[in-house]
Motif scaffolding. Structure first.
Motif, PDB file in Angstrom:
ATOM      1  N   PHE A  94       0.861  -1.179   0.000  1.00 30.23           N
ATOM      2  CA  PHE A  94       0.000   0.000   0.000  1.00 30.23           C
ATOM      3  C   PHE A  94       0.900   1.231   0.000  1.00 30.23           C
ATOM      4  N   THR A  95       0.596   2.173  -0.869  1.00 32.96           N
ATOM      5  CA  THR A  95       1.476   3.321  -1.062  1.00 32.96           C
ATOM      6  C   THR A  95       0.874   4.595  -0.485  1.00 32.96           C
ATOM      7  N   ILE A  96       1.681   5.297   0.306  1.00 37.97           N
ATOM      8  CA  ILE A  96       1.350   6.640   0.762  1.00 37.97           C
ATOM      9  C   ILE A  96       2.517   7.524   0.363  1.00 37.97           C
ATOM     10  N   GLY A  97       2.278   8.445  -0.557  1.00 37.28           N
ATOM     11  CA  GLY A  97       3.358   9.280  -1.062  1.00 37.28           C
ATOM     12  C   GLY A  97       3.025  10.756  -0.978  1.00 37.28           C
ATOM     13  N   TYR A  98       4.059  11.556  -1.038  1.00 39.88           N
ATOM     14  CA  TYR A  98       3.872  13.018  -0.963  1.00 39.88           C
ATOM     15  C   TYR A  98       4.970  13.684  -1.783  1.00 39.88           C
ATOM     16  N   THR A  99       4.608  14.748  -2.489  1.00 37.58           N
ATOM     17  CA  THR A  99       5.598  15.502  -3.247  1.00 37.58           C
ATOM     18  C   THR A  99       5.269  16.987  -3.214  1.00 37.58           C
ATOM     19  N   GLN A 100       6.308  17.812  -3.229  1.00 40.88           N
ATOM     20  CA  GLN A 100       6.126  19.255  -3.270  1.00 40.88           C
ATOM     21  C   GLN A 100       7.351  19.911  -3.897  1.00 40.88           C
ATOM     22  N   ASP A 105      14.167  24.983  -8.399  1.00 40.89           N
ATOM     23  CA  ASP A 105      13.665  23.933  -9.292  1.00 40.89           C
ATOM     24  C   ASP A 105      13.892  22.516  -8.777  1.00 40.89           C
ATOM     25  N   TRP A 106      14.098  22.367  -7.489  1.00 44.58           N
ATOM     26  CA  TRP A 106      14.152  21.037  -6.891  1.00 44.58           C
ATOM     27  C   TRP A 106      12.748  20.615  -6.466  1.00 44.58           C
ATOM     28  N   ARG A 107      12.544  19.306  -6.348  1.00 45.09           N
ATOM     29  CA  ARG A 107      11.274  18.767  -5.866  1.00 45.09           C
ATOM     30  C   ARG A 107      11.553  17.676  -4.842  1.00 45.09           C
ATOM     31  N   LEU A 108      10.751  17.672  -3.768  1.00 42.38           N
ATOM     32  CA  LEU A 108      10.853  16.652  -2.730  1.00 42.38           C
ATOM     33  C   LEU A 108       9.839  15.542  -3.008  1.00 42.38           C
ATOM     34  N   GLY A 109      10.267  14.302  -2.848  1.00 43.44           N
ATOM     35  CA  GLY A 109       9.370  13.168  -2.963  1.00 43.44           C
ATOM     36  C   GLY A 109       9.549  12.239  -1.781  1.00 43.44           C
ATOM     37  N   PHE A 110       8.436  11.772  -1.224  1.00 43.45           N
ATOM     38  CA  PHE A 110       8.464  10.866  -0.075  1.00 43.45           C
ATOM     39  C   PHE A 110       7.476   9.732  -0.318  1.00 43.45           C
ATOM     40  N   GLY A 134      10.377   2.492   2.570  1.00 41.67           N
ATOM     41  CA  GLY A 134      10.199   3.931   2.518  1.00 41.67           C
ATOM     42  C   GLY A 134      11.303   4.585   1.731  1.00 41.67           C
ATOM     43  N   ASP A 135      10.998   5.741   1.130  1.00 41.94           N
ATOM     44  CA  ASP A 135      11.964   6.448   0.300  1.00 41.94           C
ATOM     45  C   ASP A 135      11.837   7.951   0.512  1.00 41.94           C
ATOM     46  N   LEU A 136      12.966   8.626   0.463  1.00 43.55           N
ATOM     47  CA  LEU A 136      13.015  10.077   0.493  1.00 43.55           C
ATOM     48  C   LEU A 136      13.959  10.521  -0.617  1.00 43.55           C
ATOM     49  N   VAL A 137      13.428  11.289  -1.577  1.00 50.15           N
ATOM     50  CA  VAL A 137      14.243  11.672  -2.730  1.00 50.15           C
ATOM     51  C   VAL A 137      14.120  13.161  -3.009  1.00 50.15           C
ATOM     52  N   PHE A 138      15.135  13.670  -3.714  1.00 48.98           N
ATOM     53  CA  PHE A 138      15.134  15.033  -4.210  1.00 48.98           C
ATOM     54  C   PHE A 138      15.365  14.967  -5.719  1.00 48.98           C
ATOM     55  N   ILE A 139      14.509  15.653  -6.471  1.00 47.35           N
ATOM     56  CA  ILE A 139      14.517  15.578  -7.926  1.00 47.35           C
ATOM     57  C   ILE A 139      14.806  16.954  -8.494  1.00 47.35           C
ATOM     58  N   LYS A 140      15.747  16.995  -9.413  1.00 47.96           N
ATOM     59  CA  LYS A 140      16.103  18.249 -10.063  1.00 47.96           C
ATOM     60  C   LYS A 140      15.979  18.070 -11.568  1.00 47.96           C
ATOM     61  N   LYS A 141      15.114  18.887 -12.186  1.00 46.96           N
ATOM     62  CA  LYS A 141      14.967  18.878 -13.630  1.00 46.96           C
ATOM     63  C   LYS A 141      15.664  20.098 -14.208  1.00 46.96           C
ATOM     64  N   GLU A 145      15.308  23.217 -23.979  1.00 48.28           N
ATOM     65  CA  GLU A 145      14.428  22.862 -25.093  1.00 48.28           C
ATOM     66  C   GLU A 145      14.984  21.699 -25.903  1.00 48.28           C
ATOM     67  N   TYR A 146      16.298  21.601 -26.013  1.00 52.00           N
ATOM     68  CA  TYR A 146      16.901  20.586 -26.864  1.00 52.00           C
ATOM     69  C   TYR A 146      17.622  19.491 -26.084  1.00 52.00           C
ATOM     70  N   LYS A 147      18.122  19.809 -24.881  1.00 48.30           N
ATOM     71  CA  LYS A 147      18.882  18.823 -24.115  1.00 48.30           C
ATOM     72  C   LYS A 147      18.442  18.815 -22.646  1.00 48.30           C
ATOM     73  N   PRO A 148      17.190  18.392 -22.362  1.00 48.56           N
ATOM     74  CA  PRO A 148      16.727  18.342 -20.977  1.00 48.56           C
ATOM     75  C   PRO A 148      17.430  17.222 -20.207  1.00 48.56           C
ATOM     76  N   SER A 149      17.500  17.363 -18.884  1.00 51.73           N
ATOM     77  CA  SER A 149      18.110  16.338 -18.047  1.00 51.73           C
ATOM     78  C   SER A 149      17.400  16.299 -16.695  1.00 51.73           C
ATOM     79  N   ARG A 150      17.688  15.241 -15.927  1.00 53.24           N
ATOM     80  CA  ARG A 150      17.039  15.069 -14.624  1.00 53.24           C
ATOM     81  C   ARG A 150      17.978  14.315 -13.689  1.00 53.24           C
ATOM     82  N   LEU A 151      18.053  14.768 -12.459  1.00 52.84           N
ATOM     83  CA  LEU A 151      18.866  14.134 -11.428  1.00 52.84           C
ATOM     84  C   LEU A 151      17.970  13.729 -10.263  1.00 52.84           C
ATOM     85  N   ILE A 152      18.118  12.481  -9.783  1.00 49.43           N
ATOM     86  CA  ILE A 152      17.388  12.007  -8.610  1.00 49.43           C
ATOM     87  C   ILE A 152      18.406  11.499  -7.593  1.00 49.43           C
ATOM     88  N   ILE A 153      18.360  12.040  -6.380  1.00 48.19           N
ATOM     89  CA  ILE A 153      19.223  11.570  -5.298  1.00 48.19           C
ATOM     90  C   ILE A 153      18.370  11.377  -4.056  1.00 48.19           C
TER      91      ILE A 153
END
Length: 291
Positions: A94-100, A105-110, A134-141, A145-153
């Motif tokens: 069962f999943t309980i998640g939260y993001t903000q 331009d960072w995003r928190l995910g739990f 359980g997981d706690l992550v930080f996402i940076k997009k 326009e031509y070379k998007p990237s994403r980092l998750i730690i």
């Protein structure tokens, strides 16, 4: 051995987390035939996440579940255990998640996942069938326009993997030209060719598998009792993606298994039997609706 197990853990937890972060619904079927092997493996999986908007821009609560039916078919009739105890398993989280959104331009995910993992012969659930992750992550997009990237730690914890403390992981995605992109990370590394907006091809390497409690134990060699079963594999191959829309996607995968392990373990996570498995074929189909 401990280092290898740690690497496998990171593959599994991060692979699962990345799917949970982006997939709102998913139907997943995996098949490993028993050619040249003692075991045939099939897994049917259904996952649903429902996003609930909260007060504040970009804040969401996620509620959902992830259910798997796993079937093992043993070809060798002389295996030293009752095959009926170890041929079917069910996993339910069962999943309980939260993001903000955060600054710059960072995003928190739990994510918190209580669940069960047990064999089908179990009639009533016990404390040993209950697992937590359980997981706690930080996402940076990085918008380009031509070379998007994403980092998750972040950090991940899973009681079902045998370590009682959080472990780190990292994943990096980049589209480096109009037609090519790559993803570097512990869970899954791939090189992707964008044929068109709807069609894509990937060369990938990944880990798959599962761990489950064996309720009441299974007698092995008439002297030892297996309380856990673990299957883990590392494979690589070709994946075709068809994008019906920006959010609905079909994945078809064919891979070669470089390493496949089926182990029965006691309550202290010690291996008491390794089941031969030389199957090299792996096929998987996934239909998903994602963010």
């Amino acid at each position: 051995m401990q280092l290898r197990f740690l690497i496998l853990f990171l593959f599994l937890t991060t692979f699962t987390l990345q799917a949970q972060l982006s997939d709102l619904a998913r139907i997943d079927f995996t098949f490993i035939p028993n050619k040249n092997s003692d075991v045939e493996y099939t897994r049917s999986r259904v996952m649903i996440n429902a996003p609930i908007p909260l007060k504040g821009e970009g804040k969401y609560l996620f509620l959902g579940f992830d259910y798997s039916d796993i079937h093992l078919r043993f070809k060798d009739e002389e295996l030293p255990f009752d095959r009926n105890q170890l041929d079917d398993f069910r996993l339910l989280d069962f999943t309980i998640g939260y993001t903000q959104p955060l600054k710059n331009d960072w995003r928190l995910g739990f994510r918190f996942q209580p669940g069960i993992s047990t064999n089908h012969t179990a009639r009533n659930l016990t404390v040993d069938d209950i697992v937590f992750s359980g997981d706690l992550v930080f996402i940076k997009k990085y918008e380009d326009e031509y070379k998007p990237s994403r980092l998750i730690i972040g950090l991940s914890y899973s009681q079902n993997r045998g370590y009682l403390f959080p472990l780190p992981f990292i994943s990096y995605y980049k589209k480096f030209s109009a037609d090519w992109s790559y993803n570097l990370g512990i869970p899954k590394t791939n090189l992707q060719y964008h044929i068109s907006d709807r069609h894509r091809l990937k060369l990938f390497a990944q880990l798959d598998g599962f761990t489950s409690n064996v309720q009441n134990g299974a007698l092995v060699n008439e002297t030892e009792v297996a309380e856990l079963i673990n299957m883990s594999l590392i494979n690589g191959g070709l994946q075709y993606e068809y994008h019906f829309t920006d959010h609905l996607q079909l994945d078809l995968r064919a891979a070669y298994n470089f390493n496949l392990s089926n182990k029965l373990k006691d309550g202290d996570n010690n291996t008491i039997l390794t089941i031969d498995n030389d199957s090299r074929s792996y096929v998987r189909a996934v239909l998903k609706f994602k963010i």
